[in-house]
Design an enzyme around this catalytic site. Structure first.
Site, PDB file in Angstrom:
ATOM      1  N   PHE A 165      64.377 -49.690 -98.291  1.00  0.00           N
ATOM      2  CA  PHE A 165      64.609 -49.491 -99.725  1.00  0.00           C
ATOM      3  C   PHE A 165      65.229 -50.708-100.402  1.00  0.00           C
ATOM      4  O   PHE A 165      65.085 -50.917-101.606  1.00  0.00           O
ATOM      5  CB  PHE A 165      65.475 -48.243 -99.957  1.00  0.00           C
ATOM      6  CG  PHE A 165      66.955 -48.436 -99.792  1.00  0.00           C
ATOM      7  CD1 PHE A 165      67.766 -48.679-100.891  1.00  0.00           C
ATOM      8  CD2 PHE A 165      67.545 -48.335 -98.544  1.00  0.00           C
ATOM      9  CE1 PHE A 165      69.140 -48.833-100.749  1.00  0.00           C
ATOM     10  CE2 PHE A 165      68.914 -48.496 -98.389  1.00  0.00           C
ATOM     11  CZ  PHE A 165      69.716 -48.744 -99.499  1.00  0.00           C
ATOM     12  N   LYS A 166      65.910 -51.549 -99.609  1.00  0.00           N
ATOM     13  CA  LYS A 166      66.557 -52.725-100.192  1.00  0.00           C
ATOM     14  C   LYS A 166      65.551 -53.668-100.858  1.00  0.00           C
ATOM     15  O   LYS A 166      65.903 -54.455-101.731  1.00  0.00           O
ATOM     16  CB  LYS A 166      67.325 -53.501 -99.123  1.00  0.00           C
ATOM     17  CG  LYS A 166      68.166 -52.644 -98.158  1.00  0.00           C
ATOM     18  CD  LYS A 166      69.431 -52.137 -98.780  1.00  0.00           C
ATOM     19  CE  LYS A 166      70.171 -51.158 -97.906  1.00  0.00           C
ATOM     20  NZ  LYS A 166      71.000 -51.728 -96.877  1.00  0.00           N
ATOM     21  N   ASP A 167      64.287 -53.589-100.430  1.00  0.00           N
ATOM     22  CA  ASP A 167      63.253 -54.468-101.000  1.00  0.00           C
ATOM     23  C   ASP A 167      63.104 -54.289-102.506  1.00  0.00           C
ATOM     24  O   ASP A 167      62.795 -55.245-103.216  1.00  0.00           O
ATOM     25  CB  ASP A 167      61.889 -54.185-100.351  1.00  0.00           C
ATOM     26  CG  ASP A 167      61.820 -54.665 -98.916  1.00  0.00           C
ATOM     27  OD1 ASP A 167      62.450 -55.687 -98.589  1.00  0.00           O
ATOM     28  OD2 ASP A 167      61.121 -54.013 -98.114  1.00  0.00           O
ATOM     29  N   THR A 215      69.753 -54.729 -95.359  1.00  0.00           N
ATOM     30  CA  THR A 215      69.993 -55.690 -96.443  1.00  0.00           C
ATOM     31  C   THR A 215      69.708 -57.112 -95.978  1.00  0.00           C
ATOM     32  O   THR A 215      69.135 -57.920 -96.716  1.00  0.00           O
ATOM     33  CB  THR A 215      71.447 -55.597 -96.940  1.00  0.00           C
ATOM     34  OG1 THR A 215      71.617 -54.369 -97.647  1.00  0.00           O
ATOM     35  CG2 THR A 215      71.778 -56.731 -97.899  1.00  0.00           C
TER      36      THR A 215
END
Length: 489
Positions: free
Chosen positions: A111-113, A144
């Protein structure tokens, strides 16, 4: 309307959005917040008619007020054009009676993308007005690090140092970071856990000696963690996107409330949802889903935040955190923007490892936030249950979010899926009754039962050489940062 961000610990510290993105953290240790956040009212009808990129502009425009329209549009276009395997960027899949928001279709399958494809563009744009270089220091519990490395690799005038806890990330996460290419990237395994690394990074930002040396070299020290407002605000967009999906698929009507279940450790992902709520998203409840390191569950139930406990290494390593940095921002808003109160809490946390919120503030928090936690055995059971009932494979973090969503009274509930199951293939296979000694071969075994193919970025890990092998102590972190600054010149 106020055009400056302020520090959670010092109301007199006023700074423009571009400066806040470049600084990352305030000199006294506070996090940057915007006082007028709760005065924004995003037009939901407009959101439901627009693309992801258009919605990103609509939502970020009032938050990044010193970026010119054309600057912001260019940043968004560069971030989200051909970088995600889904044209929706963050698609939704209905799994049973839960709507799973898939946040793992970016270049590093986490999800950090979503934020870390945009942050480098924002930072590069902000740097243009400073005539300086930037050095990013980032501690990571797994995801991250790779997302930041991928986002910032070979970006002009920016260097990046990533620190991860040695032997405490998954084998895939390790290989993702250790094989990272780029002339401006440094990756270090650190003896200790994530909290040790993160605390040291925060300490380095307040280190006067390091700051003086950086200043002499015309280098700004900053972060790519969600303590950086430029990393946090892009995550607001996918909460509105999930609402758009539910309206456009006739699950709800415009104006109806929705609940969210969010697997979290550092409190950044769920905080972005709270920001969406402050900006007008109709939310019934946020469920904070934790693993065996359930410091957030205990806080949300008692108002006592206490990190003085055993650190447990789990199969959901990105949530193996005892100091949830972004909770500081929630305390700021829930206390009526009281910097003295936040300061007292953070001082107490630093000195004693704990703090307690007054009942009045706890009541406000509990009116919007629910919580639950799952240990490893329950997480595996959840993975097994979802696969057997629905034929869908979830990674351990996403399974914790999903099982927490199942416990919720409200419907509809959107559960955030934060990583591809392929990133944690061994643990997922074990949950499904198969053992595999080697994580890369486990990916291929998992592919036989997964409907989605192995993401390209993960598939190529088998053949990439290990480029970063150094293991350092916490005390060595400052020295390697100094060397990285030299290399950036």
């Amino acid at each position: 309307m106020e055009k400056y961000y302020v520090s959670t610990r010092d109301k007199n510290r006023k700074i423009s959005p571009k400066k806040a993105i470049l600084e990352g953290i305030s000199p006294e240790g506070g996090l940057y917040v915007w006082d007028d956040l709760d005065t924004i009212s995003i037009d939901l009808e407009q959101i439901c008619k627009q693309s992801y990129q258009e919605n990103a502009f609509t939502i970020l425009r009032p938050l990044l007020m010193d970026f010119r329209d054309e600057e912001l549009k260019e940043c968004i276009e560069k971030a989200y054009t051909d970088s995600f395997s889904s044209s929706d960027i963050t698609p939704i899949r209905k799994v049973g009676d839960i709507y799973v928001l898939e946040l793992f279709h970016g270049p590093t399958s986490a999800f950090k993308d979503v934020a870390l494809t945009l942050l480098p563009q924002l930072m590069k744009t902000a740097l243009k007005s400073e005539d300086a270089k930037a050095m990013i220091l980032t501690a990571t519990s797994g995801d991250t690090g790779k997302a930041a490395l991928e986002g910032f690799k070979d970006v002009e005038d920016i260097g990046i140092c990533v620190f991860y806890p040695d032997q405490k990330v998954s084998q895939i996460q390790y290989r993702q970071m250790a094989t990272q290419k780029g002339n401006n990237v440094k990756v270090f395994a650190v003896e200790g856990n994530f909290d040790d690394a993160q605390s040291k990074v925060k300490e380095l930002f307040m280190d006067l000696d390091l700051e003086k040396e950086a200043s002499q070299k015309n280098i700004l020290l900053t972060s790519a963690n969600s303590i950086n407002i430029g990393r946090l605000v892009p995550q607001i967009v996918y909460y509105f996107e999930s609402y758009k999906y539910l309206v456009n698929h006739h699950v709800i009507q415009l104006g109806d409330k929705v609940s969210f279940s969010v697997p979290t450790g550092n409190f950044g992902d769920v905080l972005a949802g709270y920001y969406a709520y402050l900006m007008g998203l109709p939310v019934q409840r946020f469920y904070v889903a934790s693993n065996a390191n359930h410091v957030l569950t205990d806080f949300l139930q008692t108002g006592i935040y206490d990190r003085n406990r055993e650190f447990i290494q789990t199969i959901s390593p990105s949530m193996d955190i005892l100091i949830s940095s972004n909770l500081e921002r929630l305390l700021y808003y829930m206390s009526g923007k009281d910097t003295d109160f936040v300061n007292a809490c953070m001082s107490s946390l630093h000195q004693t490892g704990r703090y307690q919120t007054p009942q009045e503030i706890l009541n406000k928090i509990q009116s919007l936030f629910g919580c639950a936690y799952l240990d490893d055995e329950q997480t595996k059971q959840g993975i097994r249950e979802v696969y057997n009932k629905e034929g869908v494979v979830l990674d351990p973090h996403s399974a914790i979010g999903y099982m927490t969503a199942k416990q919720a009274e409200e419907r509809p509930v959107v559960s955030l899926a934060t990583a591809s199951p392929y990133k944690f293939s061994q643990d997922v296979l074990e949950a499904l009754g198969t053992t595999c000694q080697e994580e890369l071969s486990a990916m291929h075994s998992l592919q036989k039962i997964c409907t989605d193919p192995i993401p390209q970025g993960l598939a190529q890990l088998e053949t990439l050489p290990i480029l970063h092998k150094e293991v350092i102590s916490i005390s060595q972190m400052k020295d390697v940062v100094k060397q990285a600054m030299e290399d950036l010149l």
